[in-house]
Write a protein that holds these residues in place. Structure first.
Motif, PDB file in Angstrom:
ATOM      1  N   ALA A 274       0.823  -1.213   0.000  1.00 37.30           N
ATOM      2  CA  ALA A 274       0.000   0.000   0.000  1.00 37.30           C
ATOM      3  C   ALA A 274       0.857   1.265   0.000  1.00 37.30           C
ATOM      4  N   ALA A 275       1.846   1.292   0.888  1.00 34.75           N
ATOM      5  CA  ALA A 275       2.642   2.513   1.066  1.00 34.75           C
ATOM      6  C   ALA A 275       3.557   2.782  -0.127  1.00 34.75           C
ATOM      7  N   ASN A 276       3.795   1.765  -0.961  1.00 31.77           N
ATOM      8  CA  ASN A 276       4.737   1.928  -2.077  1.00 31.77           C
ATOM      9  C   ASN A 276       4.062   2.009  -3.439  1.00 31.77           C
ATOM     10  N   HIS A 277       2.745   2.000  -3.436  1.00 32.78           N
ATOM     11  CA  HIS A 277       1.987   1.997  -4.695  1.00 32.78           C
ATOM     12  C   HIS A 277       2.407   3.139  -5.619  1.00 32.78           C
ATOM     13  N   ASP A 278       2.423   4.351  -5.095  1.00 32.13           N
ATOM     14  CA  ASP A 278       2.714   5.508  -5.947  1.00 32.13           C
ATOM     15  C   ASP A 278       4.145   5.447  -6.492  1.00 32.13           C
ATOM     16  N   MET A 279       5.077   5.033  -5.648  1.00 33.13           N
ATOM     17  CA  MET A 279       6.483   4.973  -6.044  1.00 33.13           C
ATOM     18  C   MET A 279       6.691   3.932  -7.141  1.00 33.13           C
ATOM     19  N   VAL A 280       6.117   2.747  -6.967  1.00 38.38           N
ATOM     20  CA  VAL A 280       6.301   1.680  -7.958  1.00 38.38           C
ATOM     21  C   VAL A 280       5.588   2.047  -9.258  1.00 38.38           C
ATOM     22  N   LEU A 281       4.384   2.585  -9.138  1.00 32.25           N
ATOM     23  CA  LEU A 281       3.635   2.974 -10.332  1.00 32.25           C
ATOM     24  C   LEU A 281       4.413   4.025 -11.138  1.00 32.25           C
ATOM     25  N   ALA A 282       4.974   4.994 -10.444  1.00 27.46           N
ATOM     26  CA  ALA A 282       5.726   6.044 -11.140  1.00 27.46           C
ATOM     27  C   ALA A 282       6.957   5.469 -11.831  1.00 27.46           C
ATOM     28  N   ALA A 283       7.625   4.518 -11.182  1.00 25.10           N
ATOM     29  CA  ALA A 283       8.819   3.919 -11.782  1.00 25.10           C
ATOM     30  C   ALA A 283       8.458   3.151 -13.048  1.00 25.10           C
ATOM     31  N   VAL A 284       7.374   2.400 -13.006  1.00 25.31           N
ATOM     32  CA  VAL A 284       6.957   1.625 -14.185  1.00 25.31           C
ATOM     33  C   VAL A 284       6.472   2.566 -15.289  1.00 25.31           C
ATOM     34  N   ALA A 285       5.681   3.561 -14.917  1.00 17.98           N
ATOM     35  CA  ALA A 285       5.115   4.484 -15.911  1.00 17.98           C
ATOM     36  C   ALA A 285       6.196   5.301 -16.610  1.00 17.98           C
ATOM     37  N   GLY A 286       7.356   5.452 -15.966  1.00 21.61           N
ATOM     38  CA  GLY A 286       8.436   6.236 -16.549  1.00 21.61           C
ATOM     39  C   GLY A 286       9.241   5.496 -17.612  1.00 21.61           C
ATOM     40  N   GLU A 287       8.936   4.237 -17.830  1.00 20.63           N
ATOM     41  CA  GLU A 287       9.675   3.436 -18.811  1.00 20.63           C
ATOM     42  C   GLU A 287       9.013   3.531 -20.186  1.00 20.63           C
ATOM     43  N   PRO A 288       9.795   3.285 -21.248  1.00 17.56           N
ATOM     44  CA  PRO A 288       9.230   3.420 -22.602  1.00 17.56           C
ATOM     45  C   PRO A 288       8.243   2.304 -22.972  1.00 17.56           C
ATOM     46  N   ASP A 289       7.274   2.663 -23.794  1.00 12.67           N
ATOM     47  CA  ASP A 289       6.336   1.716 -24.403  1.00 12.67           C
ATOM     48  C   ASP A 289       5.510   0.924 -23.393  1.00 12.67           C
ATOM     49  N   VAL A 290       5.187   1.553 -22.256  1.00 11.91           N
ATOM     50  CA  VAL A 290       4.247   0.909 -21.338  1.00 11.91           C
ATOM     51  C   VAL A 290       3.076   1.842 -21.056  1.00 11.91           C
ATOM     52  N   GLU A 291       1.923   1.237 -20.891  1.00 11.30           N
ATOM     53  CA  GLU A 291       0.741   1.970 -20.448  1.00 11.30           C
ATOM     54  C   GLU A 291       0.379   1.455 -19.075  1.00 11.30           C
ATOM     55  N   VAL A 292       0.173   2.359 -18.145  1.00 11.43           N
ATOM     56  CA  VAL A 292      -0.253   1.907 -16.823  1.00 11.43           C
ATOM     57  C   VAL A 292      -1.630   2.476 -16.507  1.00 11.43           C
ATOM     58  N   GLU A 293      -2.379   1.708 -15.721  1.00 11.85           N
ATOM     59  CA  GLU A 293      -3.683   2.183 -15.262  1.00 11.85           C
ATOM     60  C   GLU A 293      -3.821   1.818 -13.794  1.00 11.85           C
ATOM     61  N   ASP A 294      -4.067   2.831 -12.968  1.00 10.24           N
ATOM     62  CA  ASP A 294      -4.244   2.620 -11.532  1.00 10.24           C
ATOM     63  C   ASP A 294      -5.587   1.932 -11.293  1.00 10.24           C
ATOM     64  N   LEU A 295      -5.566   0.774 -10.649  1.00  9.58           N
ATOM     65  CA  LEU A 295      -6.808   0.034 -10.396  1.00  9.58           C
ATOM     66  C   LEU A 295      -7.452   0.390  -9.058  1.00  9.58           C
ATOM     67  N   ARG A 296      -6.733   1.125  -8.210  1.00 10.09           N
ATOM     68  CA  ARG A 296      -7.285   1.376  -6.871  1.00 10.09           C
ATOM     69  C   ARG A 296      -8.567   2.219  -6.884  1.00 10.09           C
ATOM     70  N   PRO A 297      -8.657   3.234  -7.759  1.00  7.45           N
ATOM     71  CA  PRO A 297      -9.885   4.042  -7.702  1.00  7.45           C
ATOM     72  C   PRO A 297     -11.139   3.308  -8.178  1.00  7.45           C
ATOM     73  N   THR A 298     -10.982   2.224  -8.936  1.00  5.15           N
ATOM     74  CA  THR A 298     -12.155   1.594  -9.557  1.00  5.15           C
ATOM     75  C   THR A 298     -12.486   0.220  -8.994  1.00  5.15           C
ATOM     76  N   THR A 299     -11.679  -0.257  -8.051  1.00  3.48           N
ATOM     77  CA  THR A 299     -11.898  -1.618  -7.549  1.00  3.48           C
ATOM     78  C   THR A 299     -11.717  -1.677  -6.031  1.00  3.48           C
ATOM     79  N   VAL A 300     -12.238  -2.747  -5.441  1.00  5.11           N
ATOM     80  CA  VAL A 300     -11.832  -3.132  -4.096  1.00  5.11           C
ATOM     81  C   VAL A 300     -11.065  -4.449  -4.225  1.00  5.11           C
ATOM     82  N   MET A 301     -10.307  -4.774  -3.186  1.00  3.13           N
ATOM     83  CA  MET A 301      -9.596  -6.048  -3.186  1.00  3.13           C
ATOM     84  C   MET A 301      -9.937  -6.784  -1.898  1.00  3.13           C
ATOM     85  N   ILE A 302     -10.299  -8.045  -2.066  1.00  2.95           N
ATOM     86  CA  ILE A 302     -10.750  -8.862  -0.934  1.00  2.95           C
ATOM     87  C   ILE A 302      -9.970 -10.168  -0.939  1.00  2.95           C
ATOM     88  N   ALA A 303      -9.410 -10.521   0.204  1.00  2.00           N
ATOM     89  CA  ALA A 303      -8.721 -11.808   0.341  1.00  2.00           C
ATOM     90  C   ALA A 303      -9.653 -12.782   1.048  1.00  2.00           C
TER      91      ALA A 303
END
Lengths: 126, 347
Positions: free
Chosen positions: B114-143
Motif C-alpha cells: 500500500a505505502a509503495n503503490h505511488d512509487m512503484v507505479l511512477a517507476a513503471v510508468a516512466g519506462e518506454p512503451d508501457v501503459e499503466v492504469e491505476d486500479l485502486r480508484p475503480t476496484t476493491v480487493m478482498i482476500a
C-alpha cells in the motif's frame, strides 16, 4: 463501556476496590482491556513484593501491545491472580471480576488524592 | 490524507475498529483477533485489502520494464500465473516486495505494498512503451483465506483460482479478477472486484460463514506463516538474500541491484533473517535486541504470540556467526531464552 459504581479508578486505567480488611484489589478497566485487545500474557510481581505508589506491579501483553499496571498505593503485594498465568483472556472477558490482578496490603494511610470517582473516570474515557 | 475503503460503511456495520495503515483507514479487528486468526486457520475468513497497491502494465515495453525493475524474471512467468518479486535499489536493498499477475504476453498487473503503490507505479510508468492504469480508484480487493477458501470462492463467484494461478470471471457483466495468493499461508485467493459489486461480494462472504477479519489477524497469520512484512522485516537496508528470499531473485536477467547482490552472494552475508520460538514467557516485539551464546547479535523485526501453538514467535536479523539454535531475546531488560525455528511455526 462498563464503569462500575462501586470502584475507584486511576488515570492509568486501573480500578481499585477497597476490601473489608483494609487491603485493596487492583485490576484494569473495561476501557483498558478494550484498548489493548486480546490479552495473551500477564505477569504479576510476586506476593510479598514491597511497592510504592506508581511502581509497576504487572505487565500485560496483548496481540497489539504491552501495558504496565501500577500500584495505586505504597504497600506490599498480598496476593496475585494466579489464574491469569493460564487464562490471560480473563482480563478481556471479566476485567472487574475474574480478571483482577493483585491484592495490596496498604502501608499506612491511603493517599487517594489522585484517584478518580466513577464519574471522573467516565469523563476521562469519553 | 487518509483514504477509506469503499467498504468502510459495511465494516462499520459489522462493528469494525479501524486503524491507519499505509495512509488508509482499514479494519484492524471486528471482535477478538485470536478468534479471527483461528477462523482462518480452521475454516475461512475474508479481509478487505483494498489498501493494497494494484495497477495494470501493458504494451510492448512491459516485459523489458518489469524484467529490469524487479528481481524475479517475468520472462519466465507464464500467462495465467503470478509470482513474488522485489524492487531493489542499487545496493540490493528492498524498496518493495510485490506480486506480479501475468494475464497475457504483454499484459500484467503489478501489486505493490500500500505505502509503495505511488512509487512503484511512477517507476513503471516512466519506462518506454508501457501503459499503466491505476486500479485502486475503480476496484476493491478482498482476500478469502482458509482451508474452506476455495469452496467459499466457488460458492460466491463460481470458481476458485489455482495456487499462484490467475483467473477472470464474468458475473452479470462485471469482471472479477482472482489469484491464488494470500498472506496467511492458507488456501483461497485474492479478488479484485469492481466497485459496483464490492458490497454484495462482502455481504455474501459474510452470509456464507466466512469470518470478517482485520489487519491485526492478518499480521499474526502472516507472522505464523513466516511471511515477511515490508517496513519491518524488509526494507531498503536489507537485501532479499539476507531475508532468505533468494527464490524471488532470478540471476538469468539484468535488474537493478543485481551487481550488489552478486557481490553479497560471493562474499557471504553479514546477517540473515532467522525465525525463533520463545522458550519462556513474554512477547518479543519489533526492535528488541537478540543475541546468541557464541556472540552473534541482532534485532527483532517482528514478533507476537502464535495463536495456534500458544508460544511467542518472531523473526529478526542476526549476524551469521552462530552455530547453535539457542537465541536470547531481551524483553524489557530481561534476556529470555528462545530457539531458532523455521516457519511456518504452526505446522
Amino acid at each position: 463501556m462498563d464503569i462500575r459504581e462501586d470502584l475507584e479508578y486511576t488515570r492509568e486505567h486501573e480500578w481499585i476496590r477497597r476490601e473489608d480488611d483494609g487491603s485493596l484489589t487492583v485490576g484494569i478497566t473495561d476501557y483498558a482491556q478494550d484498548q489493548l485487545g486480546d490479552v495473551v500474557f500477564v505477569e504479576v510481581r510476586p506476593v510479598e513484593t514491597d511497592v510504592t505508589a506508581g511502581d509497576m506491579i504487572a505487565e500485560v501483553e496483548s496481540t497489539k501491545s504491552v501495558a504496565e499496571v501500577y500500584s495505586p498505593v505504597a504497600g506490599k503485594i498480598l496476593n496475585v491472580n494466579e489464574n491469569l498465568m493460564e487464562q490471560p483472556e480473563l482480563v478481556n472477558s471479566d476485567p472487574y471480576g475474574d480478571g483482577w490482578f493483585a491484592g495490596i496490603a496498604v502501608d499506612g494511610e491511603i493517599d487517594d488524592s489522585g484517584w478518580l470517582s466513577p464519574e471522573e473516570y467516565k469523563d476521562l474515557t469519553e | 490524507m487518509t483514504q477509506r475503503s469503499p467498504l468502510y460503511q459495511l465494516h462499520d456495520g459489522l462493528g469494525a475498529r479501524f486503524t491507519d495503515f499505509g495512509g488508509w483507514e482499514m479494519p484492524v479487528r471486528y471482535g477478538a483477533v485470536l478468534d479471527e486468526h483461528r477462523a482462518v486457520r480452521n475454516h475461512v475468513g475474508w479481509f478487505d485489502v483494498s489498501h493494497l497497491g494494484r495497477f495494470t502494465c501493458r504494451g510492448a515495453g512491459a516485459v523489458p520494464t518489469l524484467s529490469r525493475l524487479f528481481s524475479n524474471n517475468v520472462d519466465k512467468l507464464e500467462p495465467g500465473r503470478t509470482h513474488y518479486t522485489m524492487m531493489l535499489n542499487e545496493n540490493g536493498g528492498v524498496l518493495d516486495d510485490l506480486l506480479i499477475w501475468r494475464w497475457e504476453d504483454d499484459e500484467f498487473w503489478v501489486l505493490p505494498n500500500a505505502a509503495n503503490h505511488d512509487m512503484v507505479l511512477a517507476a513503471v510508468a516512466g519506462e518506454p512503451d508501457v501503459e499503466v492504469e491505476d486500479l485502486r480508484p475503480t476496484t476493491v480487493m478482498i482476500a478469502v483465506q482458509g482451508p474452506k477458501g476455495p469452496e467459499t470462492l466457488a460458492e460466491i463467484v463460481g470458481g476458485a483460482p489455482k495456487r499462484f494461478g490467475t483467473t477472470r470471471l464474468d458475473i452479470d457483466g462485471d469482471e472479477i479478477a482472482m489469484a491464488g495468493t494470500g498472506y496467511t499461508g492458507e488456501r483461497g485467493g485474492e479478488l479484485v472486484v469492481p466497485l459496483s459489486r464490492a458490497d454484495s461480494i462482502a455481504e455474501q462472504l459474510t452470509s456464507v460463514g466466512a469470518v470478517p477479519c482485520g489487519l491485526a489477524a492478518r499480521d499474526t497469520l502472516r507472522l505464523e506463516a513466516g511471511l515477511p512484512l515490508w517496513g519491518q522485516d524488509l526494507d531498503p537496508e536489507h537485501t532479499p538474500l539476507e531475508a532468505g528470499l533468494g527464490f524471488a531473485v532470478d540471476w538469468d536477467h539484468d535488474f537493478v541491484g543485481k551487481t550488489a547482490l552478486e557481490t553479497q552472494r560471493d562474499n557471504g552475508l553479514a546477517r540473515h533473517l532467522v525465525g525463533f520460538r520463545l522458550a519462556d514467557r513474554g512477547i518479543p516485539r519489533e526492535g528488541y535486541p537478540m543475541r546468541t551464546p557464541d556472540g552473534a547479535e541482532g534485532i527483532v523485526t517482528s514478533g507476537n504470540v502464535s495463536p495456534m501453538i500458544d508460544d511467542a514467535i518472531g523473526m529478526g536479523y542476526l549476524s551469521p556467526i552462530h552455530h547453535r539454535d539457542e537465541i536470547e531475546i531481551e524483553i524489557r531488560g530481561r534476556w529470555v531464552p528462545a530457539r531458532r525455528a523455521s516457519p511456518p511455526f504452526h505446522r
